[in-house]
Write a protein that holds these residues in place. Structure first.
Motif, PDB file in Angstrom:
ATOM      1  N   PRO A   1      32.551  37.857  27.856  1.00 42.65           N
ATOM      2  CA  PRO A   1      33.176  38.292  29.119  1.00 42.65           C
ATOM      3  C   PRO A   1      33.076  37.211  30.199  1.00 42.65           C
ATOM      4  N   LEU A   2      33.946  37.323  31.173  1.00 45.22           N
ATOM      5  CA  LEU A   2      34.028  36.326  32.247  1.00 45.22           C
ATOM      6  C   LEU A   2      34.065  37.046  33.588  1.00 45.22           C
ATOM      7  N   SER A   3      33.630  36.355  34.634  1.00 48.44           N
ATOM      8  CA  SER A   3      33.798  36.886  35.988  1.00 48.44           C
ATOM      9  C   SER A   3      34.773  35.996  36.761  1.00 48.44           C
ATOM     10  N   ILE A   4      35.258  36.536  37.865  1.00 51.94           N
ATOM     11  CA  ILE A   4      36.165  35.747  38.709  1.00 51.94           C
ATOM     12  C   ILE A   4      35.460  34.468  39.160  1.00 51.94           C
ATOM     13  N   ASP A   5      34.179  34.578  39.490  1.00 53.00           N
ATOM     14  CA  ASP A   5      33.435  33.382  39.907  1.00 53.00           C
ATOM     15  C   ASP A   5      33.367  32.339  38.793  1.00 53.00           C
ATOM     16  N   ASP A   6      33.226  32.812  37.536  1.00 51.10           N
ATOM     17  CA  ASP A   6      33.204  31.860  36.409  1.00 51.10           C
ATOM     18  C   ASP A   6      34.495  31.044  36.376  1.00 51.10           C
ATOM     19  N   VAL A   7      35.620  31.753  36.567  1.00 51.44           N
ATOM     20  CA  VAL A   7      36.914  31.068  36.498  1.00 51.44           C
ATOM     21  C   VAL A   7      37.015  30.062  37.641  1.00 51.44           C
ATOM     22  N   LEU A   8      36.652  30.503  38.845  1.00 51.35           N
ATOM     23  CA  LEU A   8      36.811  29.622  40.010  1.00 51.35           C
ATOM     24  C   LEU A   8      35.824  28.458  39.982  1.00 51.35           C
TER      25      LEU A   8
ATOM     26  N   TYR B   1      48.720  31.795  48.379  1.00 50.09           N
ATOM     27  CA  TYR B   1      48.044  31.758  47.092  1.00 50.09           C
ATOM     28  C   TYR B   1      46.676  32.383  47.232  1.00 50.09           C
ATOM     29  N   ASP B   2      46.324  33.234  46.270  1.00 50.48           N
ATOM     30  CA  ASP B   2      45.016  33.864  46.268  1.00 50.48           C
ATOM     31  C   ASP B   2      44.374  33.505  44.933  1.00 50.48           C
ATOM     32  N   GLU B   3      43.516  32.502  44.954  1.00 51.24           N
ATOM     33  CA  GLU B   3      43.008  32.011  43.669  1.00 51.24           C
ATOM     34  C   GLU B   3      42.149  33.047  42.959  1.00 51.24           C
ATOM     35  N   ALA B   4      41.570  33.982  43.716  1.00 50.55           N
ATOM     36  CA  ALA B   4      40.787  35.044  43.072  1.00 50.55           C
ATOM     37  C   ALA B   4      41.706  35.991  42.294  1.00 50.55           C
ATOM     38  N   ALA B   5      42.916  36.221  42.811  1.00 51.26           N
ATOM     39  CA  ALA B   5      43.872  37.067  42.083  1.00 51.26           C
ATOM     40  C   ALA B   5      44.303  36.374  40.792  1.00 51.26           C
ATOM     41  N   MET B   6      44.518  35.054  40.877  1.00 51.47           N
ATOM     42  CA  MET B   6      44.887  34.310  39.670  1.00 51.47           C
ATOM     43  C   MET B   6      43.754  34.388  38.652  1.00 51.47           C
ATOM     44  N   ALA B   7      42.517  34.267  39.142  1.00 53.21           N
ATOM     45  CA  ALA B   7      41.362  34.345  38.240  1.00 53.21           C
ATOM     46  C   ALA B   7      41.254  35.737  37.630  1.00 53.21           C
ATOM     47  N   LYS B   8      41.664  36.755  38.390  1.00 49.87           N
ATOM     48  CA  LYS B   8      41.575  38.134  37.876  1.00 49.87           C
ATOM     49  C   LYS B   8      42.470  38.332  36.651  1.00 49.87           C
ATOM     50  N   ILE B   9      43.581  37.608  36.601  1.00 50.43           N
ATOM     51  CA  ILE B   9      44.439  37.688  35.407  1.00 50.43           C
ATOM     52  C   ILE B   9      43.616  37.276  34.181  1.00 50.43           C
ATOM     53  N   VAL B  10      42.888  36.177  34.308  1.00 51.64           N
ATOM     54  CA  VAL B  10      42.065  35.674  33.197  1.00 51.64           C
ATOM     55  C   VAL B  10      40.969  36.681  32.861  1.00 51.64           C
ATOM     56  N   VAL B  11      40.341  37.205  33.886  1.00 53.64           N
ATOM     57  CA  VAL B  11      39.182  38.091  33.704  1.00 53.64           C
ATOM     58  C   VAL B  11      39.602  39.407  33.047  1.00 53.64           C
ATOM     59  N   ASP B  12      40.688  40.008  33.522  1.00 53.51           N
ATOM     60  CA  ASP B  12      41.159  41.272  32.925  1.00 53.51           C
ATOM     61  C   ASP B  12      41.569  41.053  31.466  1.00 53.51           C
ATOM     62  N   GLN B  13      42.251  39.942  31.212  1.00 54.46           N
ATOM     63  CA  GLN B  13      42.652  39.674  29.829  1.00 54.46           C
ATOM     64  C   GLN B  13      41.418  39.407  28.955  1.00 54.46           C
TER      65      GLN B  13
ATOM     66  N   LEU C   1      44.520  45.486  34.991  1.00 55.57           N
ATOM     67  CA  LEU C   1      45.385  44.948  33.942  1.00 55.57           C
ATOM     68  C   LEU C   1      44.775  45.096  32.546  1.00 55.57           C
ATOM     69  N   THR C   2      43.630  45.759  32.458  1.00 52.24           N
ATOM     70  CA  THR C   2      43.011  45.907  31.140  1.00 52.24           C
ATOM     71  C   THR C   2      43.690  47.038  30.369  1.00 52.24           C
ATOM     72  N   TYR C   3      43.314  47.174  29.089  1.00 53.04           N
ATOM     73  CA  TYR C   3      43.908  48.232  28.257  1.00 53.04           C
ATOM     74  C   TYR C   3      43.564  49.621  28.792  1.00 53.04           C
ATOM     75  N   LYS C   4      42.494  49.705  29.606  1.00 52.41           N
ATOM     76  CA  LYS C   4      42.116  50.996  30.198  1.00 52.41           C
ATOM     77  C   LYS C   4      42.858  51.256  31.501  1.00 52.41           C
ATOM     78  N   GLY C   5      43.576  50.248  31.986  1.00 52.81           N
ATOM     79  CA  GLY C   5      44.064  50.277  33.357  1.00 52.81           C
ATOM     80  C   GLY C   5      45.422  50.915  33.536  1.00 52.81           C
ATOM     81  N   ASP C   6      45.920  50.813  34.770  1.00 55.91           N
ATOM     82  CA  ASP C   6      47.216  51.413  35.102  1.00 55.91           C
ATOM     83  C   ASP C   6      48.381  50.479  34.789  1.00 55.91           C
ATOM     84  N   PHE C   7      48.095  49.201  34.454  1.00 57.78           N
ATOM     85  CA  PHE C   7      49.157  48.288  34.016  1.00 57.78           C
ATOM     86  C   PHE C   7      48.599  47.439  32.870  1.00 57.78           C
TER      87      PHE C   7
END
Lengths: 403, 310
Positions: free
Chosen positions: A205-212, A177-189, A332-338
């Protein structure tokens, strides 16, 4: 087998998410009529074109049975197809394919799919505490003989948070488990939500640190990995090709779908990490004749971050156990590759009960139309939409295409 | 009794609960396909045969998954906080929802071997689980509440009531440690209702409250919790000396932010908000907070003013 892709989503309407405490109170019938009027105007169709209906049965304020007849009567519509869908957050996608199937069978020409989710006005004899009581067990049945009332509630197993947390814990034990990756889902969205003025968390806006750093609700889920319930409601209209040709916007053709229901509680699933989206998405892609690699935007039901992760894997976008690497490696953002959940997802947009899943479907339609403004993904022709009900109880998959 | 949801036993499930009461675990096994069944059913979920046979099993299994709920899933479970909610897979292959007991958080690991603990504290014996190497196997009767949290009597620092420098140094955002715990029983609530004349049903009628209260049962009067402050010994770590008389001067603020369901345990803590020299002597403003044990949100906030006179 399956749909021929001859039905399309041509009209959509959605209330902007609001806090329940400040949202207007409207009868559900009133909301249905209002949303239908807006969706028809969006499509450029007339009320008289509607001859099919998909509506939520549970939580419909003015009736607990005979809902389609009551709604049809209120709208003044003569229905050739009337359906109640009871699949929680999977309902929007479930309505879309039921409507498409009815249209392709020639039963009807235009189906209104609608879920009202603003609170109704309080009646003179209504108990103001009834709502609080109904919410006490978070959707768990307390009926005599209901297995969950007898075997879950006495131990404190209830609502959704801890069920999803236990799925995530099992994932963690099996795959890491990589909790920063999970937080990145929230941050990109959240970045996407910041490009959507209608989103609940627009401008925040949010940062990964905010989520964690946010409060731990049930290990390993932080509060910012969990959707915020909001008042809302949404509708869309599915039509046959003849009516779609008259519509104001580029139609979003329903090319493939899948639906799979495993069990009410993940506890009783043979393996809770094999989620229902697996078989549902496999069927949807096969029906549409495309693969996950062909998808331009993915609108994945996101009640929790773990739902997104498991859907990325089980729907075939990432290999099993490699979802976190996928999240790390893609923008994962609208500007991104996924581009994922380009409206902000429900984590960024807000979750209007069972209508929450409709936000994902409507965003897919609008991306295909090319009307998303700042967050528009270039050349968007193929969209994947998923729905999730209960605690991974049921999931639905939909493929929409512009051509 | 707490307001925790209780199992409503059916004719189908009765043998399961009866067995737990005898400290046995019985599961249904299908006579047609030999597979095991949980939860109790009328028909086998593998082949739909209705030939299900109750058989005793060992109850040993392994931990399939768990979570630690940092916010109680229902306020009534605050006494178990943090709840260690778990799914156990028994040796027969069936999964069941339970809680882990007698295990520290760092002792829990998915896949670990677990064994049953029969918890007979409620109306129905519940099946909880602990580590295979633990001696715990049965819990009976109420746990000794008094023993739970009282050993906090340390030597107190003495401060003269006119020593303003020392007194002002006590002003802090930090709370004291928790007091002893006190059980707010329905009986105490009834006595307070009789004394005060406030016998509104949400406090006194458990049957009606079970059906109509948003809290699933009766709750204590806010004013009762205020009164029960006297039952809580808050370990402040200091005491005032040298004064002739002290008086409760009242409150700047009194709030009841969350309910205290009948049967819950409460505890309290305090912090010093202000120390003032007034005409009559020394005035201390204490913020007293009472919480249901395990609940983050206080049930009572009282900004209490105590006057110390020569």
């Amino acid at each position: 087998m399956g749909l021929q892709g001859q039905a399309a989503i041509v009209g959509v309407a959605q209330y902007q998410p609001e806090k329940y405490s400040t949202a207007p109170r409207m009868f559900h019938l009133e909301q249905v009529a209002d949303l239908a009027r807006q969706a028809l105007a969006d499509a450029g169709l007339a009320a008289s074109d509607i001859d099919g209906l998909c509506v939520n049965g549970p939580h419909f304020h003015e009736a607990s049975s005979f809902v389609p007849a009551m709604v049809g009567e209120y709208l003044g519509a003569q229905l050739n197809f009337g359906e109640v869908v009871d699949l929680g957050g999977a309902s929007a996608v479930a309505m879309a394919w039921r409507a498409a199937a009815a249209i392709e069978l020639g039963l009807c020409q235009a189906v209104l799919c609608v879920i009202p989710q603003r609170m109704a006005p309080m009646g003179p004899d209504e108990d103001p505490m009834a709502m609080a009581r109904a919410m006490r067990y978070g959707g768990h049945s307390t009926a005599f003989g209901a297995p969950e009332a007898e075997f879950d509630l006495p131990y404190g197993h209830m609502a959704q948070n801890t069920g999803y947390a236990m799925i995530a814990q099992r994932y963690k034990a099996r795959y890491g488990y990589d909790e920063a990756a999970m937080a990145k889902i929230v941050v990109d969205q959240r970045s996407n939500a910041c490009a959507n003025p209608k989103a609940m968390f627009y401008g925040k806006p949010l940062s990964i640190d905010d989520v964690l750093a946010s409060r731990m609700v049930a290990d390993p889920l932080h509060v910012l990995e969990i959707v915020m319930p909001v008042a809302g409601g949404a509708a869309f209209i599915v039509t046959n090709a003849a009516l779609a040709a008259r519509s104001r916007h580029r139609p979003a053709w329903i090319k493939g779908f899948g639906e799979h229901i495993i069990s009410k509680s993940p506890t009783y699933a043979p393996e809770m990490l094999d989620t229902p989206i697996g078989p549902a998405a496999k069927r949807a892609f096969a029906m549409a004749g495309i693969t996950p690699a062909d998808i331009d935007v993915a609108q994945i039901y996101d009640c929790y971050t773990i739902t997104v992760l498991l859907t990325l894997e089980d729907a075939g976008f990432a290999k099993k156990g490699e979802g976190m690497a996928f999240v790390r490696e893609h923008d994962l953002t609208y500007k991104g590759d996924f581009p994922l959940n380009t409206h902000g997802g429900q984590l960024g947009f807000g979750q209007a009960g069972s209508a929450g899943g409709m936000s994902q479907l409507i965003e897919a339609v609008e991306q295909i139309r090319g009307t998303c403004g700042e967050r528009q993904v270039a050349h968007c022709d193929k969209a994947f939409v998923s729905g999730t009900g209960g605690v991974m109880s049921e999931q639905t998959a939909l493929i929409l295409m512009g051509e | 009794m707490s307001n925790k949801p209780q199992p409503a036993i059916t004719d189908i499930s009765r043998p399961y609960w009866d067995a737990l009461k005898q400290h046995q675990i019985k599961l249904q096994q299908c006579n047609a396909c030999a597979l095991w069944v949980f939860f109790p059913r009328s028909h086998c979920p593998h082949c739909l045969s209705d030939a299900l046979q109750w058989r005793e099993v060992s109850g040993q299994g392994k931990l399939l998954t768990y979570t630690v709920a940092r916010i109680p899933t229902l306020p009534d479970f605050a006494d178990e906080a943090p709840q260690k909610l778990a799914v156990v897979e028994l040796a027969e292959g069936v999964h069941l929802n339970t809680t882990l007991i007698g295990l520290d958080e760092d002792e829990i690991c998915i896949g670990m071997a677990v064994k049953p603990v029969f918890d007979a504290r409620g109306e129905t014996t519940l099946l909880r689980f602990t580590g295979i190497d633990k001696t715990l196997s049965v819990i009976e009767g109420q746990t000794d509440e008094a023993a739970a949290e009282t050993g906090q009597m340390q030597a107190k620092r003495q401060i003269h009531f006119k020593d303003f420098a020392s007194l002002k140094a006590l002003i802090s955002d930090e709370f004291s440690p928790w007091s002893n715990r006190y059980s707010v029983t329905q009986d105490i609530i009834n006595q307070f209702a009789a004394l005060s004349g406030d016998d509104y049903w949400i406090h006194t009628d458990p049957e009606r409250a079970k059906k109509h209260s948003p809290f699933g049962g009766t709750i204590a009067h806010g004013m009762l919790i205020q009164v029960l402050l006297s039952r809580l010994t808050i370990p402040l770590g200091w005491e005032l000396t040298g004064f002739g008389n002290m008086a409760n001067y009242g409150s700047n603020k009194l709030r009841f932010p969350s309910p205290v369901p009948a049967g819950s345990q409460i505890h309290g803590r305090a912090r010093i908000k202000a120390v003032d020299e007034v005409k009559a002597g020394t005035q201390l403003t204490l913020e007293m907070c009472v919480h249901v044990v395990g609940q983050e949100r206080p049930a009572l906030i009282n900004e209490l003013i105590v006057l110390y006179m020569p």
